[in-house]
Design a protein around this motif. Structure first.
Motif, PDB file in Angstrom:
ATOM      1  N   HIS A 121       1.006  -1.285   0.029  1.00 17.56           N
ATOM      2  CA  HIS A 121       0.123   0.135  -0.100  1.00 17.56           C
ATOM      3  C   HIS A 121       0.920   1.013  -0.347  1.00 17.56           C
ATOM      4  O   HIS A 121       0.335   2.361   0.676  1.00 17.56           O
ATOM      5  CB  HIS A 121      -0.657   0.419   1.274  1.00 17.56           C
ATOM      6  N   ASN A 125      -0.238   4.762  -3.716  1.00 18.22           N
ATOM      7  CA  ASN A 125      -0.258   5.839  -2.870  1.00 18.22           C
ATOM      8  C   ASN A 125       0.558   7.304  -2.965  1.00 18.22           C
ATOM      9  O   ASN A 125       0.114   8.275  -3.126  1.00 18.22           O
ATOM     10  CB  ASN A 125       0.030   6.009  -0.846  1.00 18.22           C
ATOM     11  N   ARG A 160      -8.400   5.081  -3.847  1.00 18.86           N
ATOM     12  CA  ARG A 160      -7.894   4.321  -3.031  1.00 18.86           C
ATOM     13  C   ARG A 160      -8.387   3.144  -2.852  1.00 18.86           C
ATOM     14  O   ARG A 160      -7.051   2.073  -2.583  1.00 18.86           O
ATOM     15  CB  ARG A 160      -7.857   4.770  -2.039  1.00 18.86           C
ATOM     16  N   LYS A 164      -6.764  -0.864  -3.477  1.00 21.17           N
ATOM     17  CA  LYS A 164      -7.041  -1.887  -2.338  1.00 21.17           C
ATOM     18  C   LYS A 164      -7.137  -2.910  -2.372  1.00 21.17           C
ATOM     19  O   LYS A 164      -6.782  -4.479  -2.272  1.00 21.17           O
ATOM     20  CB  LYS A 164      -7.130  -1.331  -1.112  1.00 21.17           C
TER      21      LYS A 164
END
Length: 575
Positions: A121, A125, A160, A164
């Protein structure tokens, strides 16, 4: 002092109007994990065409001129779990965004899972931050066209969440569902299920109405060859695998090509076999040994190294046998060190190999030259100087069936042959150094390598910073969760999400939260160590960077004579 506005502000005026930015560049990104995708000639899948050709056509039909469309297709054949510095076009995309030349542009991909399947993660980002900083929008086409504008908080959080989901696909869907389901089908029902290779002599029944659907069935054209030319032949030579290998080397075993009606999915499983005009050739000793010791030929199927058994521990027959058990066990117990239960057979010792401190890189031309009867091998020819053995490497001129240790061969000293080759090489090096022909292309390629290395180091350094920030946040969250007297708002929300029942003990929820945070911190630490290792490797490459072609040639001419003969062989002969 008060200041009044002339009219009421309309909330609708603050709503972002999202539309295609056809007057700015379109960056089309494609990625497919299958290694076959690296070869455009062999990879003719719909996935490749949808992500490349169809995306470019869509861009042109939507209003972008061909000059504004920039393809990023070099990551085809690479996994989305790889870091940006491990994918050439994702690294190039990051560099182009940071340069500012594509500010206000559009990134287009087929789905949100194409850029990343990032389980740390961290990297997706980074992409979101770059898009926000440079006013970049992301357009995806499947399952429906959607424009992600990072100025819209809803779009940013939605993207986002999509990233994920893409990251969780492998651990949750593939490893957590698909692979266990496949293993269960193989174990419970004896289906082939795609686990391991499909053995020669069998095909898979793909007829849904057949009682043997998805199971192995004998292929008549190959069964007789397996039984007669391998198992019975092994018995005829008295169980001597060396004699069987020699017999097959002199008279190759050829399996005819599959008939046209055989499903291509089955035929493709044998693409790695060597072929001739008449069929598939059996020529490797390891393949012969593998066939002779594979219990699949007596009807047993292994799943992850364990033969299928019932609940009482008895072995289960999964499909029709094509070799008589007595004939199979005659071969098996002569070649295998373990029985079918995995127990070491009495009197059989497992050989253990130790590093001897010698890379055995004899000869500059090892693996590079052949002679009329086959390949040229090398071997250390030991001669004793007093009590000390001296290795004198030699080139062995022997046929394909040569066995190391045999004395029946011709040989040439490596030092004499290598010296002649080196002398001729140095002559050409000196001539090239004098004439300086075609050095501009060399310098250009060297500069590309240097720039690529710098970009990778820069990306790794940024990733290390982001990981450190993430680890700090997780450490703070962990300390907050441990503080039962004053839980934070975030920990309360997380606890609420984990509780399916209001009667769940809060301490259990807190313990579970701590476990999840610690696991994520461990994953980040593993990623950090990998990044540090790669950074060190790249820095060492930069430190030992090549100079100009002229400098390198001069160093080679001047310094080569200072190396010993063995150093020369070890430096230039790669097995």
């Amino acid at each position: 002092m008060r200041k009044f506005m002339p009219k009421r502000q309309n909330d609708q005026e603050q709503v972002l109007i999202k539309q295609l930015r056809t007057n700015r560049p379109l960056l089309v990104y494609a990625r497919r994990s299958d290694p076959l995708a690296k070869d455009q000639r062999r990879d003719r899948t719909q996935s490749r065409e949808m992500q490349t050709q169809d995306m470019i056509v869509w861009g042109q039909e939507s209003g972008w001129s061909p000059k504004l469309i920039h393809p990023y297709f070099a990551d085809l054949g690479l996994s989305g779990t790889l870091r940006p510095d491990q994918r050439p076009d994702m690294l190039r995309l990051f560099e182009d965004l940071d340069s500012g030349k594509f500010d206000g542009s559009t990134i287009a991909c087929w789905q949100e899972s194409r850029p990343f399947r990032d389980e740390t993660h961290i990297y997706y980002n980074q992409l979101i931050d770059k898009m926000l900083q440079h006013d970049i929008v992301l357009v995806v086409l499947s399952p429906r066209l959607y424009i992600y504008d990072m100025r819209d908080p809803f779009d940013k959080e939605r993207l986002r969440e999509k990233f994920k989901e893409a990251a969780d696909f492998i651990p949750k869907h593939v490893k957590g569902w698909l692979l266990p389901a496949r293993e269960r089908a193989a174990w419970e029902y004896g289906e082939w299920a795609g686990i391991g290779d499909l053995q020669i002599g069998y095909i898979v029944d793909l007829d849904e109405d057949s009682p043997t659907f998805k199971k192995r069935i004998p292929y008549a054209a190959h069964v007789d060859i397996v039984r007669r030319e391998i198992f019975e032949a092994f018995a005829e030579v008295g169980g001597e695998i060396g004699l069987l290998n020699r017999r097959i080397a002199l008279s190759p075993v050829i399996f005819p090509f599959f008939e046209p009606h055989i499903d291509r999915r089955i035929v493709n499983k044998f693409n790695k076999w060597s072929t001739c005009s008449n069929g598939y050739i059996l020529q490797h000793g390891n393949t012969i040994r593998s066939i002779l010791t594979n219990p699949v030929y007596i009807g047993y199927q292994s799943v992850n190294g364990v033969i299928r058994r019932d609940r009482q521990g008895n072995m289960i027959t999964s499909h029709e046998a094509i070799v008589d058990p007595e004939l199979f066990f005659f071969a098996y117990y002569r070649l295998s060190k373990y029985d079918l239960d995995g127990t070491l057979l009495e009197g059989r010792e497992v050989k253990r190999y130790f590093y001897r401190g010698d890379q055995a890189t004899y000869g500059l031309c090892k693996y590079r030259i052949r002679w009329s009867n086959g390949p040229v091998r090398t071997e250390a020819h030991g001669e004793y100087d007093g009590d000390t053995p001296v290795d004198r490497p030699i080139y062995i001129l022997a046929p394909e069936t040569f066995k190391l240790g045999s004395k029946n061969y011709m040989c040439l000293p490596c030092e004499e042959v290598d010296a002649e080759i080196v002398n001729r090489l140095m002559y050409h090096v000196q001539e090239l150094s004098k004439e300086q022909k075609e050095t501009s292309e060399y310098e250009k390629q060297a500069q590309v390598i240097r720039e690529g290395r710098k970009k990778k180091i820069k990306q790794i350094e940024q990733s290390l910073v982001d990981i450190e920030v993430k680890q700090t946040k997780l450490a703070n969250a962990l300390s907050t969760v441990k503080d039962d007297n004053n839980p934070s708002v975030d920990s309360k929300q997380a606890s609420t999400q984990l509780q399916d029942d209001s009667n769940v003990d809060p301490k259990q929820v807190s313990t579970r939260l701590q476990e999840l945070i610690i696991e994520q911190m461990r994953n980040l630490e593993r990623e950090r160590l990998l990044l540090m290792k790669d950074k060190q490797r790249l820095e060492e490459e930069a430190e030992n960077d090549i100079g100009s072609l002229e400098e390198e040639l001069q160093d080679l001419v001047q310094d080569y004579e200072t190396f010993s003969g063995r150093d020369k062989c070890g430096s230039y002969a790669h097995p």
